[in-house]
Write a protein that holds these residues in place. Structure first.
Motif, PDB file in Angstrom:
ATOM      1  N   ALA A  82       0.835  -1.208   0.000  1.00  9.55           N
ATOM      2  CA  ALA A  82       0.000   0.000   0.000  1.00  9.55           C
ATOM      3  C   ALA A  82       0.869   1.258   0.000  1.00  9.55           C
ATOM      4  N   PHE A  83       2.037   1.190   0.607  1.00  8.08           N
ATOM      5  CA  PHE A  83       2.981   2.314   0.602  1.00  8.08           C
ATOM      6  C   PHE A  83       3.477   2.577  -0.817  1.00  8.08           C
ATOM      7  N   ILE A  84       3.827   1.520  -1.511  1.00 10.18           N
ATOM      8  CA  ILE A  84       4.288   1.660  -2.900  1.00 10.18           C
ATOM      9  C   ILE A  84       3.162   2.222  -3.771  1.00 10.18           C
ATOM     10  N   ALA A  85       1.928   1.766  -3.513  1.00 13.89           N
ATOM     11  CA  ALA A  85       0.781   2.181  -4.325  1.00 13.89           C
ATOM     12  C   ALA A  85       0.161   3.510  -3.882  1.00 13.89           C
ATOM     13  N   ALA A  86       0.648   4.076  -2.773  1.00 11.04           N
ATOM     14  CA  ALA A  86       0.076   5.334  -2.266  1.00 11.04           C
ATOM     15  C   ALA A  86       0.208   6.428  -3.318  1.00 11.04           C
ATOM     16  N   PRO A  87      -0.696   7.390  -3.273  1.00 11.80           N
ATOM     17  CA  PRO A  87      -0.616   8.490  -4.242  1.00 11.80           C
ATOM     18  C   PRO A  87       0.793   9.095  -4.270  1.00 11.80           C
ATOM     19  N   LYS A  88       1.322   9.224  -5.461  1.00  8.86           N
ATOM     20  CA  LYS A  88       2.715   9.673  -5.629  1.00  8.86           C
ATOM     21  C   LYS A  88       2.920  11.105  -5.166  1.00  8.86           C
ATOM     22  N   GLU A  89       1.838  11.897  -5.104  1.00  8.64           N
ATOM     23  CA  GLU A  89       1.996  13.278  -4.651  1.00  8.64           C
ATOM     24  C   GLU A  89       2.173  13.381  -3.137  1.00  8.64           C
ATOM     25  N   LEU A  90       1.884  12.281  -2.402  1.00  7.65           N
ATOM     26  CA  LEU A  90       2.100  12.293  -0.958  1.00  7.65           C
ATOM     27  C   LEU A  90       3.594  12.176  -0.667  1.00  7.65           C
ATOM     28  N   PRO A  91       4.109  12.991   0.243  1.00 11.46           N
ATOM     29  CA  PRO A  91       5.500  12.798   0.674  1.00 11.46           C
ATOM     30  C   PRO A  91       5.649  11.434   1.352  1.00 11.46           C
ATOM     31  N   ILE A  92       6.871  11.022   1.595  1.00 13.53           N
ATOM     32  CA  ILE A  92       7.171   9.668   2.077  1.00 13.53           C
ATOM     33  C   ILE A  92       6.407   9.300   3.345  1.00 13.53           C
ATOM     34  N   VAL A  93       6.538  10.077   4.402  1.00 14.47           N
ATOM     35  CA  VAL A  93       5.903   9.692   5.671  1.00 14.47           C
ATOM     36  C   VAL A  93       4.379   9.719   5.566  1.00 14.47           C
ATOM     37  N   PRO A  94       3.763  10.750   4.984  1.00 13.42           N
ATOM     38  CA  PRO A  94       2.304  10.681   4.799  1.00 13.42           C
ATOM     39  C   PRO A  94       1.869   9.494   3.923  1.00 13.42           C
ATOM     40  N   ALA A  95       2.695   9.110   2.953  1.00 15.23           N
ATOM     41  CA  ALA A  95       2.369   7.938   2.131  1.00 15.23           C
ATOM     42  C   ALA A  95       2.382   6.670   2.983  1.00 15.23           C
ATOM     43  N   TYR A  96       3.346   6.574   3.893  1.00 13.15           N
ATOM     44  CA  TYR A  96       3.388   5.397   4.769  1.00 13.15           C
ATOM     45  C   TYR A  96       2.203   5.428   5.736  1.00 13.15           C
ATOM     46  N   ARG A  97       1.879   6.586   6.251  1.00  7.05           N
ATOM     47  CA  ARG A  97       0.723   6.737   7.137  1.00  7.05           C
ATOM     48  C   ARG A  97      -0.546   6.310   6.401  1.00  7.05           C
ATOM     49  N   HIS A  98      -0.685   6.721   5.157  1.00  7.71           N
ATOM     50  CA  HIS A  98      -1.812   6.334   4.308  1.00  7.71           C
ATOM     51  C   HIS A  98      -1.877   4.799   4.178  1.00  7.71           C
ATOM     52  N   ALA A  99      -0.722   4.177   3.979  1.00  9.98           N
ATOM     53  CA  ALA A  99      -0.662   2.724   3.822  1.00  9.98           C
ATOM     54  C   ALA A  99      -1.115   2.010   5.087  1.00  9.98           C
ATOM     55  N   VAL A 100      -0.644   2.479   6.243  1.00  7.35           N
ATOM     56  CA  VAL A 100      -1.041   1.867   7.519  1.00  7.35           C
ATOM     57  C   VAL A 100      -2.551   1.985   7.698  1.00  7.35           C
ATOM     58  N   GLY A 101      -3.086   3.175   7.457  1.00  2.00           N
ATOM     59  CA  GLY A 101      -4.524   3.373   7.595  1.00  2.00           C
ATOM     60  C   GLY A 101      -5.323   2.490   6.656  1.00  2.00           C
ATOM     61  N   THR A 102      -4.840   2.361   5.427  1.00  2.05           N
ATOM     62  CA  THR A 102      -5.525   1.527   4.434  1.00  2.05           C
ATOM     63  C   THR A 102      -5.600   0.076   4.895  1.00  2.05           C
ATOM     64  N   VAL A 103      -4.487  -0.455   5.374  1.00  2.00           N
ATOM     65  CA  VAL A 103      -4.456  -1.865   5.792  1.00  2.00           C
ATOM     66  C   VAL A 103      -5.268  -2.068   7.064  1.00  2.00           C
ATOM     67  N   PHE A 104      -5.082  -1.218   8.067  1.00  6.85           N
ATOM     68  CA  PHE A 104      -5.830  -1.376   9.313  1.00  6.85           C
ATOM     69  C   PHE A 104      -7.333  -1.228   9.089  1.00  6.85           C
ATOM     70  N   ASP A 105      -7.726  -0.297   8.209  1.00  4.60           N
ATOM     71  CA  ASP A 105      -9.153  -0.119   7.913  1.00  4.60           C
ATOM     72  C   ASP A 105      -9.753  -1.350   7.240  1.00  4.60           C
ATOM     73  N   GLY A 106      -8.928  -2.144   6.558  1.00  2.00           N
ATOM     74  CA  GLY A 106      -9.416  -3.331   5.852  1.00  2.00           C
ATOM     75  C   GLY A 106      -9.509  -4.583   6.697  1.00  2.00           C
TER      76      GLY A 106
END
Length: 192
Positions: free
Chosen positions: A77-101
């Motif tokens: 999910a980190f790799i697939a995160a929106p490319k416009e997100l900086p690194i740490v927000p992209a990782y945060r997005h990935a964690v949220g995506t997986v935990f929400d699922g």
């Protein structure tokens, strides 16, 4: 569509149920008679599987303590995160995506595994190994991010900072979703 978003086949769902059943019975036995006093054979019998099935799913008893792999889906999910997100927000997005699922059963299993992992001294080496594995995976994933450092050492430092936040948020906190997301937000602010 990432592998995490795809609907699971019947076979995949059966594997998840079997894995959860084995872990649930193992945790019950660990609580009743202690980790060291519980054998793989006892766990397999309680979960109504053969020892061979147990070993196919976990390899060794210690692997029961590590939650069903959440690292790989988070890194995907980190790799697939929106490319416009900086690194740490992209990782945060990935964690949220997986935990929400996660289903409630998967959340309960995750919490039980984390509690056991921190409570059983034999698991401390596993925790360290998993953190190092995560640093390696994040460092590798940073090569796929447009803002990822090109220098290998820089990638490892950034990955280490992210994992450091995970360690700080997770210590004695079996499902640190809110704390972890807030901590990653702080790291992201501080790194910019």
């Amino acid at each position: 569509m990432s592998g995490h978003d795809r609907p699971q086949s019947l076979r995949e769902r059966k594997k998840v149920r079997t894995r959860l059943a084995i872990r649930r019975e193992a945790f019950r036995l660990f609580a009743k008679q202690g980790y060291a006093n519980t054998t793989v054979e006892q766990i397999a019998e309680a979960a109504d599987v053969s020892p061979r099935t147990f070993y196919r799913y976990f390899g060794v008893k210690e692997r029961l303590l590590i939650s069903d792999d959440k690292i790989s889906p988070i890194v995907e999910a980190f790799i697939a995160a929106p490319k416009e997100l900086p690194i740490v927000p992209a990782y945060r997005h990935a964690v949220g995506t997986v935990f929400d699922g996660l289903t409630q059963e998967e959340r309960d299993d995750f919490v039980a595994g984390e509690q056991m992992m921190y409570a059983i001294p034999e698991a401390r080496g596993l925790v360290y190994t998993e953190y190092v594995r995560l640093i390696d995976l994040i460092a590798d994933a940073l090569t796929d991010r447009p803002d990822g450092p090109t220098d290998e050492m820089e990638r490892r430092v950034v990955a280490g900072a992210i994992v450091g936040v995970l360690i700080a948020a997770s210590h004695n906190n079996p499902f640190p979703e809110d704390v972890l997301l807030r901590s990653l937000e702080i790291l992201g602010r501080r790194l910019t």
